[in-house]
Design a protein around this motif. Structure first.
Motif, mmCIF file in Angstrom:
data_model
loop_
_atom_site.group_PDB
_atom_site.id
_atom_site.type_symbol
_atom_site.label_atom_id
_atom_site.label_comp_id
_atom_site.label_asym_id
_atom_site.label_seq_id
_atom_site.Cartn_x
_atom_site.Cartn_y
_atom_site.Cartn_z
ATOM 1 N N SER A 134 3.963 5.472 -5.838
ATOM 2 C CA SER A 134 3.738 5.374 -7.302
ATOM 3 C C SER A 134 2.460 6.127 -7.980
ATOM 4 O O SER A 134 2.861 6.928 -8.912
ATOM 5 N N HIS A 135 1.337 6.286 -7.170
ATOM 6 C CA HIS A 135 0.253 7.117 -7.530
ATOM 7 C C HIS A 135 0.583 8.645 -7.388
ATOM 8 O O HIS A 135 0.431 9.230 -8.409
ATOM 9 N N LEU A 163 3.918 9.735 -7.753
ATOM 10 C CA LEU A 163 4.867 10.176 -8.874
ATOM 11 C C LEU A 163 3.968 10.106 -10.251
ATOM 12 O O LEU A 163 4.661 10.994 -11.056
ATOM 13 N N LEU A 164 3.143 9.421 -10.348
ATOM 14 C CA LEU A 164 2.541 9.244 -11.801
ATOM 15 C C LEU A 164 1.387 10.555 -11.846
ATOM 16 O O LEU A 164 1.190 10.835 -13.040
ATOM 17 N N SER A 165 1.154 10.909 -10.772
ATOM 18 C CA SER A 165 0.000 11.804 -10.970
ATOM 19 C C SER A 165 0.813 13.551 -11.060
ATOM 20 O O SER A 165 0.139 14.401 -11.325
ATOM 21 N N THR A 166 2.192 13.606 -10.738
ATOM 22 C CA THR A 166 2.951 14.660 -10.718
ATOM 23 C C THR A 166 3.419 14.987 -12.156
ATOM 24 O O THR A 166 3.612 14.154 -13.130
ATOM 25 N N ALA A 167 3.216 16.289 -12.613
ATOM 26 C CA ALA A 167 3.519 16.721 -14.013
ATOM 27 C C ALA A 167 4.771 16.559 -14.200
ATOM 28 O O ALA A 167 5.761 16.850 -13.349
ATOM 29 N N PRO A 168 5.342 16.348 -15.615
ATOM 30 C CA PRO A 168 6.456 16.331 -15.873
ATOM 31 C C PRO A 168 7.273 17.861 -15.833
ATOM 32 O O PRO A 168 6.637 18.745 -15.963
ATOM 33 N N VAL A 193 0.860 -1.004 -0.018
ATOM 34 C CA VAL A 193 0.103 0.110 0.100
ATOM 35 C C VAL A 193 1.037 1.187 -0.082
ATOM 36 O O VAL A 193 0.634 2.136 -0.663
ATOM 37 N N PHE A 194 1.993 1.171 0.697
ATOM 38 C CA PHE A 194 3.059 2.422 0.988
ATOM 39 C C PHE A 194 3.430 2.653 -0.750
ATOM 40 O O PHE A 194 3.279 3.897 -1.038
ATOM 41 N N LEU A 195 3.941 1.663 -0.998
ATOM 42 C CA LEU A 195 4.640 1.688 -2.442
ATOM 43 C C LEU A 195 3.530 2.065 -3.621
ATOM 44 O O LEU A 195 3.598 3.028 -4.735
#
Length: 117
Positions: A90-91, A93-98, A84-86
């Motif tokens: 991951s969510h 990092l994937l939701s952050t804009a490049p 759950v922590f990972l």
């Protein structure tokens, strides 16, 4: 006719201290009960995990799960917590804009510069 207050009725020193007649919230009782339940459950788990089968039979405990679960259950709980922590990381990092996205540009009118200076 109104009666006068006698010397016995009036205190020698007036009590200006705050009263402690507040009602204890029920969630404090619930928390204490949960603490006791978890304490006894942990104690029972320790007894089940470390006492030999003969000792448990003498106590009167004849039916209990396999000793495999004494170690497997905590390991599974730890692995699920780690998973759950990972997933949360991951969510995020994937939701952050490049870095080259227009959403990451800052200028004079952004709220970030008001707090940095």
């Amino acid at each position: 006719m109104a009666s006068k207050a006698s010397f016995i009725d009036s205190p020698a020193f007036p009590d200006d201290s705050p009263t402690t007649l507040t009602k204890t919230p029920t969630y404090e009782y619930y928390g204490f009960v949960i603490y006791l339940i978890s304490f006894f459950a942990y104690g029972g788990w320790l007894l089940w995990a470390y006492l030999p089968e003969g000792t448990l039979d003498k106590i009167g405990i004849t039916y209990y799960p396999n000793r495999y679960w004494a170690l497997a259950f905590p390991v599974w709980i730890f692995a699920i917590g780690l998973y759950v922590f990972l997933i949360f990381i991951s969510h995020s990092l994937l939701s952050t804009a490049p870095f080259d996205s227009f959403n990451t540009f800052t200028g004079m009118n952004t709220t970030l510069n008001k707090f940095v200076t």
